[in-house]
Design a protein around this motif. Structure first.
Motif, PDB file in Angstrom:
ATOM      1  N   ASN A   5       0.822  -1.215   0.000  1.00 15.43           N
ATOM      2  CA  ASN A   5       0.000   0.000   0.000  1.00 15.43           C
ATOM      3  C   ASN A   5       0.858   1.268   0.000  1.00 15.43           C
ATOM      4  O   ASN A   5       0.950   1.974   1.005  1.00 15.43           O
ATOM      5  CB  ASN A   5      -0.939   0.015   1.214  1.00 15.43           C
ATOM      6  N   GLY A   6       1.462   1.534  -1.143  1.00 14.52           N
ATOM      7  CA  GLY A   6       2.317   2.715  -1.216  1.00 14.52           C
ATOM      8  C   GLY A   6       2.396   3.279  -2.621  1.00 14.52           C
ATOM      9  O   GLY A   6       1.690   2.862  -3.544  1.00 14.52           O
ATOM     10  N   PHE A   7       3.287   4.266  -2.775  1.00 15.30           N
ATOM     11  CA  PHE A   7       3.478   4.892  -4.077  1.00 15.30           C
ATOM     12  C   PHE A   7       4.916   5.394  -4.196  1.00 15.30           C
ATOM     13  O   PHE A   7       5.582   5.693  -3.201  1.00 15.30           O
ATOM     14  CB  PHE A   7       2.510   6.062  -4.286  1.00 15.30           C
ATOM     15  N   VAL A   8       5.378   5.436  -5.443  1.00 15.32           N
ATOM     16  CA  VAL A   8       6.667   6.035  -5.788  1.00 15.32           C
ATOM     17  C   VAL A   8       6.406   6.969  -6.959  1.00 15.32           C
ATOM     18  O   VAL A   8       5.941   6.529  -8.017  1.00 15.32           O
ATOM     19  CB  VAL A   8       7.723   4.983  -6.175  1.00 15.32           C
ATOM     20  N   SER A   9       6.682   8.240  -6.780  1.00 17.73           N
ATOM     21  CA  SER A   9       6.441   9.224  -7.822  1.00 17.73           C
ATOM     22  C   SER A   9       7.749   9.946  -8.140  1.00 17.73           C
ATOM     23  O   SER A   9       8.424  10.459  -7.240  1.00 17.73           O
ATOM     24  CB  SER A   9       5.378  10.230  -7.363  1.00 17.73           C
ATOM     25  N   VAL A  10       8.109   9.967  -9.442  1.00 14.79           N
ATOM     26  CA  VAL A  10       9.345  10.614  -9.887  1.00 14.79           C
ATOM     27  C   VAL A  10       8.984  11.693 -10.906  1.00 14.79           C
ATOM     28  O   VAL A  10       8.210  11.440 -11.841  1.00 14.79           O
ATOM     29  CB  VAL A  10      10.316   9.605 -10.529  1.00 14.79           C
ATOM     30  N   PHE A  11       9.551  12.886 -10.730  1.00 14.92           N
ATOM     31  CA  PHE A  11       9.264  13.998 -11.645  1.00 14.92           C
ATOM     32  C   PHE A  11      10.558  14.706 -11.999  1.00 14.92           C
ATOM     33  O   PHE A  11      11.448  14.868 -11.159  1.00 14.92           O
ATOM     34  CB  PHE A  11       8.306  14.989 -10.986  1.00 14.92           C
ATOM     35  N   ASN A  12      10.643  15.126 -13.285  1.00 12.98           N
ATOM     36  CA  ASN A  12      11.806  15.888 -13.727  1.00 12.98           C
ATOM     37  C   ASN A  12      11.345  17.048 -14.603  1.00 12.98           C
ATOM     38  O   ASN A  12      10.497  16.876 -15.486  1.00 12.98           O
ATOM     39  CB  ASN A  12      12.779  15.000 -14.506  1.00 12.98           C
ATOM     40  N   HIS A  13      11.908  18.212 -14.340  1.00 15.77           N
ATOM     41  CA  HIS A  13      11.592  19.426 -15.095  1.00 15.77           C
ATOM     42  C   HIS A  13      12.670  19.592 -16.166  1.00 15.77           C
ATOM     43  O   HIS A  13      13.718  20.194 -15.921  1.00 15.77           O
ATOM     44  CB  HIS A  13      11.564  20.621 -14.144  1.00 15.77           C
ATOM     45  N   ASN A  14      12.398  19.084 -17.375  1.00 21.03           N
ATOM     46  CA  ASN A  14      13.398  19.135 -18.440  1.00 21.03           C
ATOM     47  C   ASN A  14      13.540  20.511 -19.064  1.00 21.03           C
ATOM     48  O   ASN A  14      14.395  20.707 -19.936  1.00 21.03           O
ATOM     49  CB  ASN A  14      13.076  18.109 -19.525  1.00 21.03           C
ATOM     50  N   GLY A  15      12.704  21.461 -18.639  1.00 16.50           N
ATOM     51  CA  GLY A  15      12.870  22.827 -19.123  1.00 16.50           C
ATOM     52  C   GLY A  15      14.013  23.554 -18.455  1.00 16.50           C
ATOM     53  O   GLY A  15      14.423  24.634 -18.896  1.00 16.50           O
ATOM     54  N   LEU A  16      14.544  22.973 -17.392  1.00 18.84           N
ATOM     55  CA  LEU A  16      15.669  23.572 -16.673  1.00 18.84           C
ATOM     56  C   LEU A  16      16.980  23.027 -17.224  1.00 18.84           C
ATOM     57  O   LEU A  16      17.017  21.933 -17.787  1.00 18.84           O
ATOM     58  CB  LEU A  16      15.556  23.262 -15.179  1.00 18.84           C
ATOM     59  N   PRO A  17      18.065  23.764 -17.049  1.00 20.88           N
ATOM     60  CA  PRO A  17      19.362  23.254 -17.524  1.00 20.88           C
ATOM     61  C   PRO A  17      19.788  22.040 -16.712  1.00 20.88           C
ATOM     62  O   PRO A  17      19.475  21.920 -15.528  1.00 20.88           O
ATOM     63  CB  PRO A  17      20.316  24.434 -17.297  1.00 20.88           C
ATOM     64  N   HIS A  18      20.482  21.125 -17.370  1.00 21.64           N
ATOM     65  CA  HIS A  18      21.010  19.967 -16.665  1.00 21.64           C
ATOM     66  C   HIS A  18      22.198  20.386 -15.809  1.00 21.64           C
ATOM     67  O   HIS A  18      22.869  21.394 -16.087  1.00 21.64           O
ATOM     68  CB  HIS A  18      21.438  18.877 -17.652  1.00 21.64           C
ATOM     69  N   LYS A  19      22.426  19.620 -14.755  1.00 25.98           N
ATOM     70  CA  LYS A  19      23.576  19.900 -13.907  1.00 25.98           C
ATOM     71  C   LYS A  19      24.852  19.770 -14.726  1.00 25.98           C
ATOM     72  O   LYS A  19      25.029  18.792 -15.450  1.00 25.98           O
ATOM     73  CB  LYS A  19      23.598  18.910 -12.733  1.00 25.98           C
ATOM     74  N   PRO A  20      25.743  20.773 -14.633  1.00 21.37           N
ATOM     75  CA  PRO A  20      26.970  20.711 -15.436  1.00 21.37           C
ATOM     76  C   PRO A  20      27.735  19.413 -15.196  1.00 21.37           C
ATOM     77  O   PRO A  20      28.006  19.047 -14.051  1.00 21.37           O
ATOM     78  CB  PRO A  20      27.771  21.926 -14.946  1.00 21.37           C
ATOM     79  N   GLN A  21      28.020  18.731 -16.317  1.00 19.76           N
ATOM     80  CA  GLN A  21      28.785  17.487 -16.271  1.00 19.76           C
ATOM     81  C   GLN A  21      28.141  16.440 -15.357  1.00 19.76           C
ATOM     82  O   GLN A  21      28.827  15.613 -14.766  1.00 19.76           O
ATOM     83  CB  GLN A  21      30.227  17.757 -15.826  1.00 19.76           C
ATOM     84  N   GLU A  22      26.795  16.485 -15.235  1.00 18.07           N
ATOM     85  CA  GLU A  22      26.104  15.477 -14.417  1.00 18.07           C
ATOM     86  C   GLU A  22      26.262  14.108 -15.050  1.00 18.07           C
ATOM     87  O   GLU A  22      26.116  13.940 -16.255  1.00 18.07           O
ATOM     88  CB  GLU A  22      24.628  15.818 -14.282  1.00 18.07           C
ATOM     89  N   ASN A  23      26.556  13.134 -14.233  1.00 16.81           N
ATOM     90  CA  ASN A  23      26.776  11.779 -14.715  1.00 16.81           C
ATOM     91  C   ASN A  23      26.013  10.811 -13.821  1.00 16.81           C
ATOM     92  O   ASN A  23      26.287  10.713 -12.619  1.00 16.81           O
ATOM     93  CB  ASN A  23      28.269  11.445 -14.706  1.00 16.81           C
TER      94      ASN A  23
END
Length: 590
Positions: A300-318
């Motif tokens: 009885n639970g939930f997992v919710s993931v959201f990403n705002h792709n209109g924002l710049p990505h973290k520099p050199q994010e890996n």
């Protein structure tokens, strides 16, 4: 009446005498008992002790229990030192229902209850090789130490109330200490006598250990989340731990979260109403901080993931090395859960697309299944390096999806595979993700079955998709700033349906056409992104949206634009010629 008064005065005098005279005896016995019963490792100090013979109670003020570091070094050399060292300090320690006469006459120190009220406890763990495999009982029987002075020492209940607990791991360089407040611990039936040390029903001379934690809130160091536990209960005799409602709560709304973080950071929102771990090996965890459990149930639970792709990505994010089984290997706590059962968990993955100015999402509802061999222990991986995950869920609450993941726990490149079958559903439900993220609207269509089989690693995924469907029609969309919503691109939609889109698979010949997918994963994308992008690519290829077909449509569009431009030029020239004739005619009339 006078006789009764005399008896009362006599009893009061005896009580006063025992009450006062027992204090130094009790003080000395407490200090000697702790020192000797811990192999001279711990000392106790307190500023004051008060006793009451009528109630059998005693109170110790400003109590400190501290280890003798020099003695600890000696015990290490003798291979008798424990893996854990404790330091305890508190303002008041209460002893209830002690019996000084029994202590004096029978040499038995029997206590009903000891209460540590709001103590500060520091636990330092250092793994010592000579303790490997030792049974959960004292290395040296405390009875051998106290037998010269006492025949028995027992405490019915020991309560640690509202504990401030700090754990320091000396096995890892620069490990960050773990701290928790408001912990309640109850130890029951502590017994030291000639037989208790060998009693198999006891561990560390106790019959049971009960741990409770209520309304716990921990703010993560980055100040982006709160971790909440409404209630946690653990009982050592059953090895069962139960959590009533666990939550990872983001502190900012979806569209604000990434802005506060400063980049397009995935936002997790997790809630689980009921978590149970069975068969926990408490002695192993106490001695080595290894969490072994036979079974875990999450319901009885939930997992919710959201990403705002209109924002710049973290520099050199890996995000390489951050698949679920890779993160499991990076946990500082050694862990083995033989089986994890999931029941009725809703999973949602959403992305905001700046091109459409909309949020696209895909949901898997009522997810249930089994995860086997969740571990990061090398000795377990040497025997079985596979974490096997079998799940059943419902895409957007409609089409049933059966999926199997095989995670290679020893793979350096994060290798895993996933295969499954998505059963019949109305294709229009996919508009929740295709319109905002792909700018494609499904007008109609029915899906019989979607089968897939992929092998993946840090670099991407390769596999086969069998997509069986019929009566498919789509419309291509674009964002209209003036109308502030998506509008249909009529001519392109016509071209798409006429030249690209396969309205059904199998076709007229009755043969189902599978497609091969090779998806290269960008290093800054997540596990969820890899799964849905690889499947979405397979669906696009199946309905005809391949790179070749898109090139063909672009060529058609280019030719159409060229024809249209040529037509406009000819029209403009005709207009100019007509205007010139009209001007000439006017000049002639003059």
């Amino acid at each position: 009446m006078s006789i009764l008064l005399g008896v009362f005065l006599l009893l009061a005098g005896i009580a006063w005498f025992l009450n006062v005279k027992s204090r130094p005896m009790l003080t000395g016995r407490i200090k000697t008992l702790l020192y000797k019963s811990t192999d001279s490792l711990y000392n106790i100090s307190f500023s004051k002790v008060s006793t009451n013979i009528f109630t059998g109670n005693a109170t110790l003020q400003n109590v400190k229990i501290i280890p003798d570091t020099n003695r600890y070094k000696q015990l290490v050399a003798l291979k008798r030192a424990p893996n854990n060292l404790y330091q305890v300090s508190l303002k008041k320690l209460v002893v209830r229902h002690f019996h000084p006469l029994t202590l004096y006459r029978e040499h038995k120190l029997q206590l009903g209850e000891i209460i540590f009220d709001k103590p500060e406890v520091v636990m330092v763990n250092k793994q010592l090789a000579f303790n490997e495999g030792r049974a959960p009982r004292p290395i040296k029987s405390p009875y051998d130490i106290i037998s010269k002075n006492l025949k028995e020492f027992s405490i019915q209940t020991i309560r640690f109330k509202d504990v401030s607990f700090k754990y320091i791991n000396k096995n890892i360089v620069n490990a960050v200490p773990f701290a928790i407040d408001d912990l309640n611990i109850t130890l029951t039936d502590l017994l030291v006598d000639s037989t208790s040390a060998e009693d198999p029903s006891r561990f560390y001379l106790l019959k049971d250990i009960v741990i409770n934690l209520n309304n716990y809130v921990y703010r993560t160091p980055d100040k982006m989340y709160d971790i909440k536990l409404d209630k946690l209960d653990f009982r050592a005799t059953t090895g069962k731990l139960r959590v009533n409602h666990f939550a990872l709560v983001p502190l900012y709304p979806e569209m604000e979260f990434g802005k506060v973080a400063g980049y397009a950071r995935e936002r997790f929102n997790i809630g689980m109403s009921d978590i149970i771990l069975n068969g926990i090996d408490l002695p192993l965890y106490i001695s080595k901080q290894e969490l072994w459990a036979k079974e875990m149930a999450i319901a009885n639970g939930f997992v919710s993931v959201f990403n705002h792709n209109g924002l710049p990505h973290k520099p050199q994010e890996n995000k390489i090395g951050k698949f679920p089984h890779q993160l499991l290997q990076r946990l500082s706590t050694p862990i083995l859960v033989q089986k994890i059962q999931l029941k009725d968990v809703n999973i949602n993955y959403a992305v905001y697309n700046s091109e459409s100015n909309q949020k696209g999402q895909i949901s898997f509802e009522h997810t249930s299944g089994i995860i086997k061999n969740a571990t990061n222990l090398e000795k377990i991986k040497a025997i079985n390096p596979i974490m096997d995950v079998n799940l059943s869920t419902y895409l957007f609450g409609q089409g049933k999806l059966d999926v199997n993941f095989i995670f290679d726990l020893k793979a350096k490149d994060g290798a895993f595979s996933y295969k499954g079958t998505l059963h019949n559903f109305n294709a229009r439900v996919l508009n929740q993700i295709t319109k905002p993220l792909g700018l494609v609207r499904i007008n109609r269509g029915s899906v019989d079955k979607l089968k897939f089989n992929f092998k993946a690693n840090d670099k991407g995924a390769k596999g086969i998709v069998d997509f069986s469907y019929y009566d498919l029609s789509v419309a291509l969309m674009k964002n209209d700033p003036e109308k502030d919503h998506l509008v249909t691109r009529g001519f392109l939609s016509f071209l798409a349906n006429a030249l690209i889109i396969k309205s059904e698979n199998p076709g007229a010949d009755g043969k189902l056409v599978p497609v091969s997918v090779s998806y290269d994963r960008p290093a800054n994308t997540s596990f969820f992104n890899l799964i849905w992008k690889s499947l979405f690519t397979g669906i696009k290829y199946s309905i005809g949206i391949t790179e070749e077909k898109q090139s063909e449509v672009r060529a058609h569009i280019a030719r159409f634009k060229a024809m249209r431009a040529s037509h406009m030029q000819r029209k403009q020239k005709r207009l100019e010629r007509r205007q010139n004739r009209e001007r000439s005619e006017k000049m002639e009339k003059r």
